[in-house]
Write an enzyme that holds these catalytic residues in place. Structure first.
Site, PDB file in Angstrom:
ATOM      1  N   ARG A 239      65.975   0.377 -69.872  1.00 15.98           N
ATOM      2  CA  ARG A 239      64.864   0.802 -70.724  1.00 15.98           C
ATOM      3  C   ARG A 239      65.365   0.834 -72.164  1.00 15.98           C
ATOM      4  O   ARG A 239      66.220   1.656 -72.517  1.00 15.98           O
ATOM      5  CB  ARG A 239      64.369   2.191 -70.309  1.00 15.98           C
ATOM      6  CG  ARG A 239      63.270   2.780 -71.196  1.00 15.98           C
ATOM      7  CD  ARG A 239      62.969   4.204 -70.758  1.00 15.98           C
ATOM      8  NE  ARG A 239      61.910   4.844 -71.498  1.00 15.98           N
ATOM      9  CZ  ARG A 239      62.086   5.572 -72.609  1.00 15.98           C
ATOM     10  NH1 ARG A 239      63.304   5.713 -73.126  1.00 15.98           N
ATOM     11  NH2 ARG A 239      61.063   6.149 -73.207  1.00 15.98           N
ATOM     12  N   LEU A 240      64.865  -0.062 -72.991  1.00 15.35           N
ATOM     13  CA  LEU A 240      65.306  -0.152 -74.377  1.00 15.35           C
ATOM     14  C   LEU A 240      64.529   0.869 -75.203  1.00 15.35           C
ATOM     15  O   LEU A 240      63.421   0.618 -75.669  1.00 15.35           O
ATOM     16  CB  LEU A 240      65.100  -1.571 -74.916  1.00 15.35           C
ATOM     17  CG  LEU A 240      65.779  -2.698 -74.124  1.00 15.35           C
ATOM     18  CD1 LEU A 240      65.642  -4.030 -74.865  1.00 15.35           C
ATOM     19  CD2 LEU A 240      67.246  -2.388 -73.862  1.00 15.35           C
ATOM     20  N   ASP A 241      65.128   2.031 -75.372  1.00 15.94           N
ATOM     21  CA  ASP A 241      64.474   3.160 -76.037  1.00 15.94           C
ATOM     22  C   ASP A 241      64.278   2.880 -77.527  1.00 15.94           C
ATOM     23  O   ASP A 241      65.207   2.439 -78.212  1.00 15.94           O
ATOM     24  CB  ASP A 241      65.326   4.425 -75.853  1.00 15.94           C
ATOM     25  CG  ASP A 241      64.766   5.609 -76.598  1.00 15.94           C
ATOM     26  OD1 ASP A 241      63.706   6.111 -76.172  1.00 15.94           O
ATOM     27  OD2 ASP A 241      65.376   6.018 -77.611  1.00 15.94           O
ATOM     28  N   ALA A 242      63.068   3.155 -78.018  1.00 13.36           N
ATOM     29  CA  ALA A 242      62.750   3.060 -79.448  1.00 13.36           C
ATOM     30  C   ALA A 242      63.207   1.733 -80.051  1.00 13.36           C
ATOM     31  O   ALA A 242      63.582   1.665 -81.220  1.00 13.36           O
ATOM     32  CB  ALA A 242      63.386   4.236 -80.203  1.00 13.36           C
ATOM     33  N   ILE A 243      63.135   0.679 -79.269  1.00 12.95           N
ATOM     34  CA  ILE A 243      63.703  -0.599 -79.688  1.00 12.95           C
ATOM     35  C   ILE A 243      62.997  -1.182 -80.912  1.00 12.95           C
ATOM     36  O   ILE A 243      63.593  -1.934 -81.688  1.00 12.95           O
ATOM     37  CB  ILE A 243      63.667  -1.603 -78.501  1.00 12.95           C
ATOM     38  CG1 ILE A 243      64.560  -2.816 -78.776  1.00 12.95           C
ATOM     39  CG2 ILE A 243      62.245  -2.005 -78.171  1.00 12.95           C
ATOM     40  CD1 ILE A 243      66.021  -2.509 -78.758  1.00 12.95           C
TER      41      ILE A 243
END
Length: 586
Positions: A239-243
């Site tokens: 999960r690429l957080d705040a990407i």
């Protein structure tokens, strides 16, 4: 004419990585750097060319979202308790677990990471993570827009030492930052004194969450090492957080810039050649059109969060009208094979309001916000240009959000809650269920008072033994919610028409009945998902649904058989019917 040269998987890997790097870092030696990154990802030199447009999921995929310490006991590490609960209560219900950041951190309940390579000792260690990964598909956050101000990298920055001194993004107060889009109200730039003078570090979210400098390829190299570490410990989904925030250019919005998209493509390429079934999911809490862009040309995210669903669905339940929900659903493009949506209603954060922009009027958003406050919710704000404050997120437990309608509280809380989830379970995409939605956890006002953070309202920590007692008590709201949720999911997981990429078509049965048709990819099963989203009885003539008369039609949820296609469906408040021509309930 000479025969075409057949390139090996390694050659293709090198070629693709180089192409990504040329766009992100035009000035570097792309060939050498690509070789270095590939060596990190597959040190044995063995990789395989991934197949394009392949679905690594089906209707059985259901993910539970949880903190590592949402469940506590005195005699176990929290990660052990989590695994015990998942195996004891949810073995036939979920197949994936998203453990929110399980690393040492300094703030934001894990999203301010101090050390990316260690498991938070208060939760357990890598052996516990590995044990969960052996039993469930493991989803982990890759929190790389920022890291903790207490991290070793940032301490190196403060001391002017390598490598950390070049790992953080800095700007100057005189830069044109007027267009920067942010989800917070704190100052964007934080002053830090270093041996090299005063620096202004960029802090998108908080002074403790300092933004990393992706313009430095050496930072990227370190982050690729972290990705490989997570793969080695069984992570299947990243999960690429705040990407959307990772690339900054003064004078722009600094949101979803071209380099950001190319970095996502690079990560996908790096991962899929060594783990072809691994997935990337982008967490981009932004307006719907921008969010859809993260599919790219089926070469970016495998899945994107359906961020518009929570505010639209909650609003539909509040006002008893699915008008906006239908309009939005008809505008959503079917995900191409190899991509899908991640559907959710509740999460560790709140109900984001930015994804409702352009889909709901400001007055409607204001009405929803006001009612959520009446139901005990809190409202988080963001700052617009000129210092204008606007609601950004509703912080509330979803079971409390379902207390009533715009007219106030009523007796349909549990039915309304289950109806909302039944809609989510039937939609195109993979459903993700927050642990507190499974458990019917109420607003934790005490936690808000203790931490001073609105989001704590929906981050309760359960004593595991008390939870087990509550789930065993059939009269408790927790048991009613849990049993209802598990029943719906178990039915869903057996239906080919609920495959995340199966055909979906919106039906028009009035504002109070939200209905849609799903058809399996082999066209053998149809399901009509018919949902009364109001607190009034609704009547739907079966003739309006256009059922095929030669088929037998059964409600998967109740088991009721419908033989007279001239009859009427009489829907109780918040009743859901999954009408199918193919019996796959057991």
């Amino acid at each position: 004419m000479s025969e075409p040269v057949e390139h090996s998987a390694v050659s293709e890997y090198q070629f693709l990585v180089e192409n990504h790097l040329r766009i992100i870092y035009p000035e570097i030696d792309h060939t050498t750097f690509a070789r270095d990154l590939i060596q990190i990802m597959c040190p044995d030199g063995k990789c395989q060319t991934p197949q394009t447009h392949q679905n690594h999921w089906d209707q059985s995929n259901v993910v539970m979202i949880t903190y590592g310490d949402s469940l506590l006991t005195e005699d176990q590490q929290p990660l052990e308790t989590l695994l015990q609960f998942s195996e004891e209560f949810l073995k036939e219900t979920i197949n994936g677990i998203h453990i929110l950041p399980f690393f040492p951190y300094s703030s934001d309940d894990g999203f301010s990471i101090i050390d990316y390579q260690q498991v938070n000792p208060r939760l357990g260690d890598w052996t516990h993570i590995n044990a969960i990964a052996e039993k469930f598909q493991l989803m982990s956050d890759l929190v790389i827009n920022h890291c903790s101000s207490q991290s070793e990298w940032f301490q190196q920055f403060r001391r002017g030492e390598s490598p950390g001194k070049d790992y953080f993004f800095c700007a100057a107060p005189e830069d044109d930052l007027s267009e920067v889009v942010r989800p917070r109200t704190n100052e964007l730039l934080c002053l830090i004194e270093t041996p090299n003078g005063t620096r202004y570090v960029w802090c998108t979210f908080s002074p403790d969450q300092v933004d990393l400098n992706f313009a430095n390829p050496e930072l990227l190299r370190e982050l690729v090492k972290i990705i490989k570490l997570y793969l080695d410990h069984g992570v299947d989904i990243f999960r690429l957080d705040a990407i959307a925030f990772i690339w900054k250019v003064a004078g722009t919005s600094c949101l979803s810039l071209p380099e950001t998209h190319e970095i996502v493509r690079l990560f996908r390429t790096l991962i899929q050649f060594v783990a072809p079934k691994a997935m990337i999911i982008t967490e981009t809490n932004i307006p719907n059109r921008e969010n859809l862009a993260y599919f790219g040309n089926s070469n970016e995210a495998h899945a994107i969060y359906n961020f518009s669903l929570p505010p639209l669905l909650v609003n539909a339940m509040l006002c008893g009208s699915c008008q906006h929900l239908k309009t939005w659903m008809m505008s959503m493009p079917p995900a191409l094979h190899g991509t899908t949506y991640l559907n959710f209603i509740a999460s560790h954060d709140g109900i984001g309001l930015r994804p409702a922009e352009g889909l709901m009027s400001e007055e409607e958003i204001g009405n929803m916000v006001a009612m959520m406050e009446q139901f005990g919710g809190r409202i988080s704000m963001r700052t617009l240009a000129g210092g204008v404050m606007r609601p950004y997120e509703i912080n509330i437990s979803l079971i409390d959000a379902m207390k009533g309608t715009l007219a106030g509280e009523d007796e349909w809380q549990v039915e309304r809650f289950l109806c909302a989830h039944a809609i989510m379970f039937a939609l195109e995409g993979i459903p993700a269920v927050y642990i507190h939605s499974f458990l019917g956890t109420l607003n934790d006002q005490a936690a808000v008072m203790e931490t001073g953070h609105n989001r704590s309202i929906n981050r309760h920590r359960w004593d595991y033994h008390k939870l087990a007692l509550a789930l065993a008590d059939e009269t408790s709201i927790h048991s009613q919610v849990f049993q209802g949720m598990c029943h719906l999911i178990k039915v869903r997981r057996r239906q080919p028409a609920f495959h995340p990429n199966a055909t979906q078509f919106t039906l028009h049965l009035g504002d109070s009945v939200f209905a849609f048709w799903r058809q399996s990819m082999d066209r053998q099963q149809s399901i009509f998902a018919i949902n009364n989203i109001s607190n009034q009885e609704q009547i739907v003539p079966l003739s309006e649904i256009n059922l095929i008369g030669t088929d037998n039609w059964t409600d998967l949820i109740s088991g009721e058989l419908y033989t007279d296609l001239r009859a009427e469906l009489v829907l109780k408040p918040y009743q859901v019917i999954w009408l199918t021509n193919r019996w796959s309930r057991d």
